[in-house]
Motif scaffolding. Structure first.
Motif, mmCIF file in Angstrom:
data_model
loop_
_atom_site.group_PDB
_atom_site.id
_atom_site.type_symbol
_atom_site.label_atom_id
_atom_site.label_comp_id
_atom_site.label_asym_id
_atom_site.label_seq_id
_atom_site.Cartn_x
_atom_site.Cartn_y
_atom_site.Cartn_z
ATOM 1 N N THR A 114 0.828 -1.204 0.000
ATOM 2 C CA THR A 114 0.000 0.000 0.000
ATOM 3 C C THR A 114 0.860 1.251 0.000
ATOM 4 N N ALA A 115 1.963 1.223 0.735
ATOM 5 C CA ALA A 115 2.827 2.399 0.822
ATOM 6 C C ALA A 115 3.448 2.765 -0.518
ATOM 7 N N SER A 116 3.545 1.790 -1.433
ATOM 8 C CA SER A 116 4.178 2.062 -2.726
ATOM 9 C C SER A 116 3.225 2.671 -3.735
ATOM 10 N N ILE A 117 1.930 2.700 -3.425
ATOM 11 C CA ILE A 117 0.941 3.202 -4.383
ATOM 12 C C ILE A 117 0.933 4.730 -4.336
ATOM 13 N N PRO A 118 1.102 5.415 -5.471
ATOM 14 C CA PRO A 118 1.120 6.889 -5.477
ATOM 15 C C PRO A 118 -0.206 7.473 -4.995
ATOM 16 N N THR A 119 -0.136 8.642 -4.399
ATOM 17 C CA THR A 119 -1.346 9.336 -3.967
ATOM 18 C C THR A 119 -2.126 9.810 -5.181
ATOM 19 N N ILE A 120 -3.397 10.092 -4.961
ATOM 20 C CA ILE A 120 -4.293 10.399 -6.065
ATOM 21 C C ILE A 120 -3.907 11.686 -6.784
ATOM 22 N N ASP A 121 -3.185 12.591 -6.117
ATOM 23 C CA ASP A 121 -2.802 13.849 -6.758
ATOM 24 C C ASP A 121 -1.551 13.714 -7.620
ATOM 25 N N GLN A 122 -0.938 12.527 -7.620
ATOM 26 C CA GLN A 122 0.220 12.306 -8.460
ATOM 27 C C GLN A 122 -0.191 11.740 -9.812
ATOM 28 N N ALA A 123 0.716 11.862 -10.777
ATOM 29 C CA ALA A 123 0.450 11.305 -12.098
ATOM 30 C C ALA A 123 0.323 9.786 -11.990
ATOM 31 N N PRO A 124 -0.582 9.185 -12.768
ATOM 32 C CA PRO A 124 -0.748 7.722 -12.700
ATOM 33 C C PRO A 124 0.568 6.991 -12.973
ATOM 34 N N GLN A 125 0.823 5.970 -12.187
ATOM 35 C CA GLN A 125 2.031 5.176 -12.327
ATOM 36 C C GLN A 125 1.677 3.700 -12.241
ATOM 37 N N ALA A 126 2.594 2.868 -12.710
ATOM 38 C CA ALA A 126 2.400 1.427 -12.629
ATOM 39 C C ALA A 126 2.547 0.960 -11.190
ATOM 40 N N CYS A 127 1.743 -0.008 -10.808
ATOM 41 C CA CYS A 127 1.868 -0.597 -9.479
ATOM 42 C C CYS A 127 3.194 -1.354 -9.380
ATOM 43 N N ALA A 128 3.847 -1.253 -8.239
ATOM 44 C CA ALA A 128 5.061 -2.022 -7.979
ATOM 45 C C ALA A 128 4.632 -3.391 -7.466
ATOM 46 N N ILE A 129 4.822 -4.423 -8.286
ATOM 47 C CA ILE A 129 4.254 -5.732 -7.966
ATOM 48 C C ILE A 129 5.333 -6.757 -7.649
ATOM 49 N N THR A 130 4.956 -7.719 -6.810
ATOM 50 C CA THR A 130 5.729 -8.929 -6.558
ATOM 51 C C THR A 130 4.830 -10.106 -6.895
ATOM 52 N N ARG A 131 5.305 -10.983 -7.777
ATOM 53 C CA ARG A 131 4.437 -12.050 -8.264
ATOM 54 C C ARG A 131 4.573 -13.313 -7.418
ATOM 55 N N LEU A 132 3.432 -13.964 -7.187
ATOM 56 C CA LEU A 132 3.358 -15.270 -6.541
ATOM 57 C C LEU A 132 2.882 -16.274 -7.585
ATOM 58 N N PRO A 133 3.776 -17.048 -8.190
ATOM 59 C CA PRO A 133 3.356 -18.002 -9.225
ATOM 60 C C PRO A 133 2.449 -19.092 -8.655
ATOM 61 N N ALA A 134 1.536 -19.558 -9.502
ATOM 62 C CA ALA A 134 0.622 -20.626 -9.087
ATOM 63 C C ALA A 134 0.521 -21.726 -10.121
ATOM 64 N N GLY A 135 1.195 -21.566 -11.260
ATOM 65 C CA GLY A 135 1.091 -22.552 -12.316
ATOM 66 C C GLY A 135 0.032 -22.235 -13.338
ATOM 67 N N GLY A 136 -0.531 -21.028 -13.296
ATOM 68 C CA GLY A 136 -1.540 -20.633 -14.265
ATOM 69 C C GLY A 136 -2.365 -19.475 -13.746
ATOM 70 N N PRO A 137 -3.273 -18.951 -14.574
ATOM 71 C CA PRO A 137 -4.143 -17.843 -14.149
ATOM 72 C C PRO A 137 -5.060 -18.267 -13.006
ATOM 73 N N LEU A 138 -5.462 -17.275 -12.223
ATOM 74 C CA LEU A 138 -6.271 -17.539 -11.034
ATOM 75 C C LEU A 138 -7.707 -17.094 -11.211
ATOM 76 N N ARG A 139 -8.551 -17.739 -10.403
ATOM 77 C CA ARG A 139 -9.942 -17.311 -10.253
ATOM 78 C C ARG A 139 -10.117 -16.501 -8.967
#
Length: 713
Positions: free
Chosen positions: A249-274
């Protein structure tokens, strides 16, 4: 409107007739969430097809020590587990929220006067988020204040999912009431928003404030999940990529900032999730308390369920290796009946006076006569398309199974119908035989007769068919012509025969055969073809065209006793039937699924994906994918002479999972499942059965008791 419904739990072991306290009058129920409303909670259920919500009242004040009712409670026993009524009180009240509400998040919010309130955040097909004041619904029901329409937060695109953070009371291990919470929503436009949700100065609902925003990029959100009691991390089930992503949550820019990509860490599962769910705090004997969010249960779009560590994002190993270790192989997906759609952890019970040492989380396993209350460290409930709720023993990576506790020997698959040959052979010298592979206690995957394995071998019918019709080529139209080398050429469209030639199970190729069921000769000059009998002979395949458009076939010479097939007609039409032959003439099927081809005198071994880990395993003989054998047998003796002669036998699986299901809605397509606890009750489960227009309520420790499972329609 009331209904008497007979429900079954533990595969019909719990057969008590239960009474639905009231009707929800649902049409396409999907989403579930609980919001606080004074001394009661409201379980909101989307009636998606009617663009409304229903609200089930659940009193939260615990009874007195003598079992009496606390006089300070305004929630009467007549209201407990009853839907908020409409003005015509025979019917449930409806809360219009917008187009096709599907996802809900509930909150527990403190009012400025110290009272308890809450809101439900409702997402549907339109580009808005509806805010429903839970306490106002109760006050309007009791004529204390007028009903207020939901407040709408307008957005640019529809919302895929919305979740709200909780705060856990460490003394009671249940959700606490707080002045404000963070909520998270993912939009169809690929945005992740963070909202501040609190009541206004009068204690009423108000529109949330958007605090932060980021772009999910290539991540296509299916569902969101939060760690119980925390709002510093949000998890997104990716319906396009592998597994889920975690965002601080701390990495998400505030609403008054220009839109940016989310900083993500992936958890693999072997395929797409439901969907996915994060573990609550849980307890293990002789170990420090485990923090919430340590494990994630991820539901794959293919219907399997895997468990991952959130610390390093890795799927946990196959048992018996500790979930904290790397192990020789990660676990294979656990499968339920039908297709898993959603999962929810049960709240882990802290050791105390009633249970001195972990594990302490109870679940009734078995019927009301022979069953018993079993205790687990960590449990999850899985909702399935077959309308059932299954229970996952998370640390052991297996479905809770009645036979594990009462008769482990019954977990081993056995023949329910012995092998039968049809038509019966009249050969007396070296007759045909099908022999199951002998058990080998020292080799993994081969410890049982037929090398069957619990959790791999299913309750299915097996067939081994001699000169069987090749699936997909049972009827294929085409034309016959002659080649320069004296063979015949069967040309067909579409030009896709290489699909069968390269198939790893079918291996269509030279040596297989073709017969003709119908002939289409020209109007004159082809009398030998016009008078031909259907399926009289088989022609061996010599080769398959590189482009998949034709089969080169050998002719059939005449013999003194049998007419061959070497037509003089230059070109004619046929309907062909392609069959297995050559050195592997047997086609092996499990139900309708092809499992491979077998050779007479050679062991046939069917490897299949594992669906469960129902036993305790020896670390020296772990259940690995390379040893996941469903069945092994040898075909021997004189081969048949009649095409489609087949061996047939049937296996039992030995699986008897603990299961909650509405017997009146056996295929109800469960959509969502949630766990509910309050000062009055712990670990109630609620699940929507969208296809049956029903809501299931289950008390895991009281499954065989009347009222332990309820169904609201």
């Amino acid at each position: 409107m009331k209904r008497l419904l007979a429900l079954s739990a533990a595969l019909a072991a719990c057969s008590s007739t239960v009474v639905s306290p009231s009707s929800g009058d649902f049409v396409g129920p999907t989403g579930l969430a609980v919001a606080q409303a004074g001394d009661r909670d409201l379980l909101f259920v989307t009636s998606t097809a009617t663009d409304e919500l229903r609200a089930l009242q659940i009193c939260t004040t615990p009874p007195l020590a003598d079992g009496g009712v606390d006089s300070s409670s305004t929630c009467s026993t007549k209201e407990d587990y009853q839907f908020v009524p409409a003005p015509m009180r025979l019917f449930p009240a409806t809360v219009p929220t917008g187009d096709r509400p599907a996802r809900i998040a509930g909150t527990r919010l403190l009012r400025p006067d110290g009272g308890k309130g809450g809101v439900a955040l409702v997402a549907g097909a339109d580009s808005s988020l509806a805010v429903v004041d839970a306490r106002n619904i109760v006050e309007a029901m009791n004529h204390i204040s007028p009903a207020r329409a939901p407040i709408l937060l307008q957005l640019s695109t529809p919302v895929v999912d919305v979740v709200a953070a909780t705060s856990i009371d460490t003394a009671t291990n249940i959700d606490a009431t707080v002045p404000a919470v963070k909520a998270f929503l993912a939009t169809r436009g690929g945005q992740l928003l963070v909202l501040d949700v609190h009541l206004d100065s009068s204690g009423n609902a108000q529109a949330p404030t958007v605090l932060q925003r980021c772009s999910l990029g290539a991540v296509v959100p299916a569902r969101l999940a939060l760690v119980p009691g925390r709002d510093d991390l949000v998890y997104v089930a990716d319906s396009a990529g592998d597994g889920a992503v975690r965002i601080s949550t701390a990495s998400i820019p505030t609403i008054d900032q220009a839109p940016q990509a989310c900083a993500i860490t992936r958890l693999p599962a072997g395929g797409p999730l439901r969907s996915l769910a994060l573990s609550p705090q849980w307890f293990e004997a002789n170990q420090p308390d485990h923090p919430a969010g340590e494990l994630a249960v991820m539901t794959l779009q293919t219907g399997g369920v895997v468990i991952a560590r959130t610390s390093d994002g890795q799927i946990i190993p196959t048992p018996p290796f500790d979930y904290r270790s790397s192990g020789p192989q990660t676990m294979e997906p656990v499968l339920v009946g039908g297709v898993a759609r959603d999962a929810s952890f049960l709240r882990a019970i802290r050791p105390g006076a009633a249970c001195a040492t972990a594990p302490c989380t109870p679940l009734w396993v078995g019927d009301s006569v022979n069953g018993k209350l079993q205790r687990f460290n960590l449990l999850a409930a899985i909702a399935s398309t077959d309308g059932g709720l299954y229970f996952l023993d998370v640390l052991n990576r297996r479905l809770v199974n009645e036979n594990y506790f009462s008769n482990q020997g019954a977990l081993v698959p056995v023949l329910s119908i012995a092998p039968i040959l049809s038509p019966v052979s009249t050969v007396t010298s070296n007759p045909p035989a099908l022999t199951l592979a002998p058990a080998d206690a020292t080799t993994a995957g081969r410890q049982n007769l037929g090398w069957v394995n619990p959790g791999v071998t299913r309750a299915t019918r097996w067939r081994a068919i001699w000169h069987a019709d090749v699936p997909g080529l049972e009827r294929r139209g085409g034309t016959m012509t002659h080649t320069a080398t004296g063979t015949l050429l069967f040309s067909t469209q579409p030009a896709d025969l290489t699909l069968w030639a390269t198939d790893p199970l079918l291996h269509l190729g030279p040596g297989d055969v073709v017969t003709f069921t119908t002939y289409y000769p020209p109007a004159s000059g082809c009398d030998d073809v016009a008078s031909e009998t259907s399926a009289r002979f088989e022609l061996p395949i010599v080769s398959i065209a590189a482009d998949g458009s034709a089969l080169e076939l050998a002719t059939l010479p005449d013999t003194p006793s049998v007419k061959g097939f070497n037509p003089t007609c230059p070109k004619f039409g046929v309907v062909a039937e392609v069959r297995t032959a050559g050195d592997h003439p047997w086609l092996v099927l499990e139900n309708a699924d092809t499992r491979g081809r077998a050779k007479t005198g050679e062991m046939f071994v069917a490897l299949e994906p594992r669906n469960d880990y129902p036993l305790d395993y020896d670390p020296k003989l772990p259940p690995l994918a390379s040893t996941d054998i469903a069945i092994a047998f040898t075909l021997s003796g004189t081969e048949p002479t009649i095409a489609n002669t087949q061996w047939t036998f049937t296996m039992t699986s030995g699986q008897l999972p603990t299961l909650v299901r509405d017997a009146n809605s056996p295929q109800g397509l469960a959509s969502q499942v949630i766990e509910y606890s309050s000062p009055k009750v712990t670990n109630l489960l609620f699940a929507t059965l969208t296809g049956a227009n029903a809501l299931i309520q289950a008390a895991p420790d009281l499954l065989p008791v009347k009222g332990g499972v309820l169904s609201y329609h």
